[in-house]
Design a protein around this motif. Structure first.
Motif, mmCIF file in Angstrom:
data_model
loop_
_atom_site.group_PDB
_atom_site.id
_atom_site.type_symbol
_atom_site.label_atom_id
_atom_site.label_comp_id
_atom_site.label_asym_id
_atom_site.label_seq_id
_atom_site.Cartn_x
_atom_site.Cartn_y
_atom_site.Cartn_z
ATOM 1 N N PHE A 1 0.824 -1.206 0.000
ATOM 2 C CA PHE A 1 0.000 0.000 0.000
ATOM 3 C C PHE A 1 0.861 1.259 0.000
ATOM 4 O O PHE A 1 0.475 2.284 -0.554
ATOM 5 C CB PHE A 1 -0.951 -0.066 1.192
ATOM 6 N N GLY A 2 2.041 1.162 0.601
ATOM 7 C CA GLY A 2 2.978 2.275 0.503
ATOM 8 C C GLY A 2 3.442 2.481 -0.929
ATOM 9 O O GLY A 2 3.622 3.621 -1.387
ATOM 10 N N LEU A 3 3.630 1.372 -1.648
ATOM 11 C CA LEU A 3 3.997 1.453 -3.063
ATOM 12 C C LEU A 3 2.923 2.190 -3.852
ATOM 13 O O LEU A 3 3.218 3.105 -4.638
ATOM 14 C CB LEU A 3 4.194 0.043 -3.620
ATOM 15 N N VAL A 4 1.673 1.810 -3.633
ATOM 16 C CA VAL A 4 0.567 2.450 -4.358
ATOM 17 C C VAL A 4 0.517 3.942 -4.046
ATOM 18 O O VAL A 4 0.385 4.776 -4.947
ATOM 19 C CB VAL A 4 -0.766 1.767 -3.998
ATOM 20 N N ASP A 5 0.654 4.302 -2.781
ATOM 21 C CA ASP A 5 0.581 5.710 -2.388
ATOM 22 C C ASP A 5 1.698 6.526 -3.034
ATOM 23 O O ASP A 5 1.470 7.650 -3.496
ATOM 24 C CB ASP A 5 0.658 5.847 -0.873
ATOM 25 N N ARG A 6 2.901 5.979 -3.057
ATOM 26 C CA ARG A 6 4.020 6.718 -3.669
ATOM 27 C C ARG A 6 3.789 6.909 -5.166
ATOM 28 O O ARG A 6 4.116 7.969 -5.719
ATOM 29 C CB ARG A 6 5.330 5.983 -3.396
ATOM 30 N N ALA A 7 3.258 5.890 -5.810
ATOM 31 C CA ALA A 7 2.972 6.028 -7.241
ATOM 32 C C ALA A 7 1.919 7.103 -7.475
ATOM 33 O O ALA A 7 2.043 7.930 -8.383
ATOM 34 C CB ALA A 7 2.519 4.691 -7.812
ATOM 35 N N LEU A 8 0.870 7.127 -6.665
ATOM 36 C CA LEU A 8 -0.176 8.139 -6.827
ATOM 37 C C LEU A 8 0.360 9.541 -6.556
ATOM 38 O O LEU A 8 -0.073 10.513 -7.185
ATOM 39 C CB LEU A 8 -1.347 7.840 -5.881
#
Length: 349
Positions: free
Chosen positions: A215-222
């Motif tokens: 979920f940290g990966l997704v947030d950084r991408a967004l």
């Protein structure tokens, strides 16, 4: 067809087993659990073999007919599991499903797994045929108001008791992601020796969690933090995270962005479009940031790319899933790594 809520499924399966089940919804955890319950009940009644099919654009629908007609060498009964990722079997698929439902074999159980179906899809002839022959398990999302009660129920099922502050903290932590919630509860089962969960214990668990998380990966991408997202992706790979877990989170976020983008394009204001798409208030800033970079057509291309990666992970395409996940993450973060040409190539291999 009996229309069942997930919590009704267990009792219904104890009464009798129908020849066809349709499971539909976008909550991956609840869909998986419903399917697991069906498989378990079927195995208990002698359905000891399972054949799984992914009905994408390349799927040949005669495989369903052949699977229904073929006799197993190893088992008297079998489960035929049919996943339709886009929820639309098309004309050929619809005809095949209608034919199957008209006379389902006694020694087969058909499990059809679909995303959330709109009203028009539920009025289709193929769905009506399945409706006549079996049961429809409709998975509804857990909204913000329902989440604390759902979490409390899951904690109790795990033999845990949590105070109100702990449940609120857990709800904030998972932000509606039920898979993440289930993972956190499994972690708490190992740490709560007396079965009691407090806010302080939960805070310690969160503080001691793995360095990298999906979920940290997704947030950084967004956020457009391409370097941070790539570091996170590499860290997840190094920690042995399954590509499908990462792909699920990315595809779920992309679908949400698409829903918000098209809602706004059709005249809804941003807040209402977010509400309709199930976006939590705490994530609106991330969504707005991403939609400032990505046009609807690009998001559609990213979702097609995600479907291609899914096939690669499952061995249905000759491609390296981690390389393609990198492309997907970069583009989501604002680095134009995907061109129409190489996207078409990735989907055709």
């Amino acid at each position: 067809m009996a229309r069942l809520r997930p919590e009704q499924l267990g009792a219904a399966l104890k009464k009798n087993l129908l020849p066809i089940y349709v499971v539909s919804g976008d909550e991956a955890l609840l869909v998986q659990e419903a399917c697991d319950a069906l498989r378990t009940a079927a195995r208990a009644q002698g359905f000891s073999e399972r054949e799984r099919y992914q009905a994408d654009n390349q799927f040949e629908w005669h495989q369903l007919t052949n699977a229904a007609a073929s006799m197993s060498l190893f088992a008297d009964k079998k489960i035929i599991e049919l996943h339709i990722p886009n929820g639309k079997p098309g004309a050929e698929g619809g005809k095949a499903l209608q034919q199957y439902a008209q006379n389902p074999p006694d020694d087969n159980l058909l499990l059809v797994v679909l995303p959330k179906l709109d009203r028009n899809s539920q009025k289709a002839k193929w769905f009506g045929a399945l409706e006549t022959a079996g049961a429809f398990v409709q998975i509804w999302p857990i909204n913000a108001a329902q989440l604390p009660q759902w979490l409390n129920g899951r904690l109790n099922q795990a033999g845990l008791n949590a105070d109100r502050a702990a449940i609120e903290m857990l709800a904030t932590r998972v932000e509606g992601n039920l898979l993440a919630a289930a993972q956190e509860i499994e972690k708490l089962k190992l740490l709560a020796e007396d079965g009691q969960v407090t806010a302080q214990m939960l805070a310690n668990v969160v503080a001691n969690s793995a360095r990298y998380d999906v979920f940290g990966l997704v947030d950084r991408a967004l956020m457009g933090d391409a370097q941070g997202a790539v570091r996170n992706l590499q860290g997840l790979r190094g920690e042995g995270t399954e590509p499908l877990a990462i792909l699920w989170a990315l595809a779920r976020e992309i679908r949400g962005l698409i829903n918000v983008a098209y809602g706004a394009a059709n005249g809804s204001n941003f807040d209402w479009a977010c509400k309709q798409a199930g976006v939590w208030d705490s994530r609106k800033g991330l969504v707005k940031n991403a939609l400032g970079r990505l046009r609807p057509a690009e998001l559609d291309a990213l979702l097609r790319k995600a479907n291609g990666i899914d096939r690669a992970v499952k061995g249905m395409r000759n491609a390296e899933p981690w390389d393609e996940l990198l492309d997907l993450v970069l583009h989501l973060a604002g680095v134009r790594s995907l061109s129409p040409a190489n996207t078409r190539m990735s989907l055709s291999l």
